[in-house]
Design an enzyme around this catalytic site. Structure first.
Site: not given
Ligand code: IPM
Ligand code: MG
Length: 369
Positions: A143, A194, A227, A251, A255
């Site tokens: 990032y 990884k 993975d 990230d 999710d």
């Molecule tokens: C998160 C989001 C952010 C990230 C974006 C909005 C920059 O997806 O907080 O998970 O990628 O960290």
């Molecule tokens: Mg995210």
């Protein structure tokens, strides 16, 4: 007299302001009970800040954030700002806040409320009782790594570059927090990287292993390739307690795990810095985005934002009891059958954002009485 805390509210874009209004409602109730006093200031972030100040977060807002006991953020982004310069896109405001406040640890609990077991895309027995805590490194890795950018080559084609990079110190500070948090839970940390492909992943594994041997032998440590971790999360998610991982894998995996619980609208997060002189920079935000498609309609789910406020009570203000109360009130309202549109199911009562907020305060009041 009740202690007073200074909170910076950054409602942001889309449904951000709508869910933040419900956080204010809960905070007002706690204050009225004499549990704490909250000095709340508000500033724009993301697209709202681009509109107001030409940047996704202003220096003045950053200063307010640094001075606050805690920052509560709604959401950033939306189609309105799709064409703005990449350097000042709404998301850049959030990334700058994380970086400048040095919020190196992102805590993302993925818990399945009993009432929502059926809302998961996995079979109920796989997710009933699910309780995972992601500890995601937040200010390093690909990032923020340098070099980065897009360049045009001599033959006219282009080359995009990002750099995955971690140092000993960056790995150890987030790993230490993961071990400490595991001690307050089931005492197990699974570290995902990884190391079979990337040197930065190998370093990650080695440093986590060394730190564990030096000071956290009471915690059970395992390693998993990222993975495989993604696969295990949908195969048998309850095997995990704390998952420690880097910025990018965190990230993705968080999710994925969020969806196991039924809705992104349910999950809070905390981003924490180091503790310096008794003060820890902290930003709390729901995992969900700005949801521009439903913004302004009063139907967004305020639960993730309210649970993020509960995390602030717990991690920044030492008000664990109040945090517990809010979490139980949310569970109770769900048990009672109220649902916002995102978690609606047969036989339940569909309610708006503010009715959900009112119901949670109602449940709090009933518990307090
Ligand atoms: C998160 C989001 C952010 C990230 C974006 C909005 C920059 O997806 O907080 O998970 O990628 O960290
Ligand atoms: Mg995210």
């Amino acid at each position: 007299m009740a202690k007073s805390f200074n909170i910076l509210l950054l409602p942001g874009d889309g449904i951000g302001p709508e869910v933040m209004a419900e956080v204010r409602r809960v905070a007002r109730w706690l204050a009225a009970q004499g549990i704490a006093r909250f000095e709340m200031e508000e500033a724009p972030v993301g697209g709202a800040s681009i509109d107001a100040d030409g940047v996704p977060v202003s220096d003045a807002t950053l200063e307010l954030a640094k001075a606050a006991d805690a920052v509560l953020l709604g959401a950033v982004g939306g189609p309105k700002w799709a064409e703005v310069d990449y350097a000042i896109r709404p998301e850049a405001g959030l990334l700058r806040l994380r970086k400048e406040l040095e919020l190196f640890a992102n805590l993302r609990p993925a818990q399945c409320f009993p009432a929502l077991v059926g809302a998961s895309s996995l079979k109920p027995d796989l997710v009933a009782g699910l309780d995972i805590l992601f500890v995601r490194e937040l200010v390093g890795g690909v990032y923020f790594g340098e070099p980065r950018g897009i360049e045009t080559l001599e033959d006219g084609t282009r080359r995009g570059v990002n750099t995955q990079v971690y140092t000993t110190a960056e790995i150890r500070r987030v790993a230490a927090l993961a071990f400490e948090l595991a001690r307050q839970r089931s005492g197990r940390v699974c570290s995902a990287e990884k190391s079979n492909v990337m040197e930065s992943g190998l370093l990650w594994r080695e440093e986590v292993t060394a730190l564990h041997a030096e000071g956290y032998r009471d915690v059970e440590l395992s390693h998993m390739l990222a993975d495989n971790c993604a696969m295990q999360l949908v195969r048998a998610p309850k095997q995990f307690d704390v998952i420690l991982t880097d910025n990018l894998f965190g990230d993705l995996l968080s999710d994925e795990a969020a969806m196991l619980t039924g809705s992104l609208g349910m999950l809070p997060s905390a981003s924490l810095g180091a503790e310096v002189d008794g003060h820890r920079a902290a930003l709390y935000e729901p995992i969900h985005g700005s949801a521009p498609d439903i913004a302004g309609r009063g139907i967004a789910n305020p639960i993730a934002a309210i649970l993020s406020f509960a995390m602030a009570l717990r991690y920044s203000f030492g008000l664990d009891g109040a945090a517990d109360m809010i979490e139980s009130a949310v569970a109770q309202v769900l048990d009672g059958g109220l649902r916002t549109a995102d978690i609606m199911a047969d036989g339940m009562a569909k309610v708006s954002t503010d009715v959900m907020g009112e119901a949670i305060v109602g449940a709090l009041a009933k518990r307090a009485a």
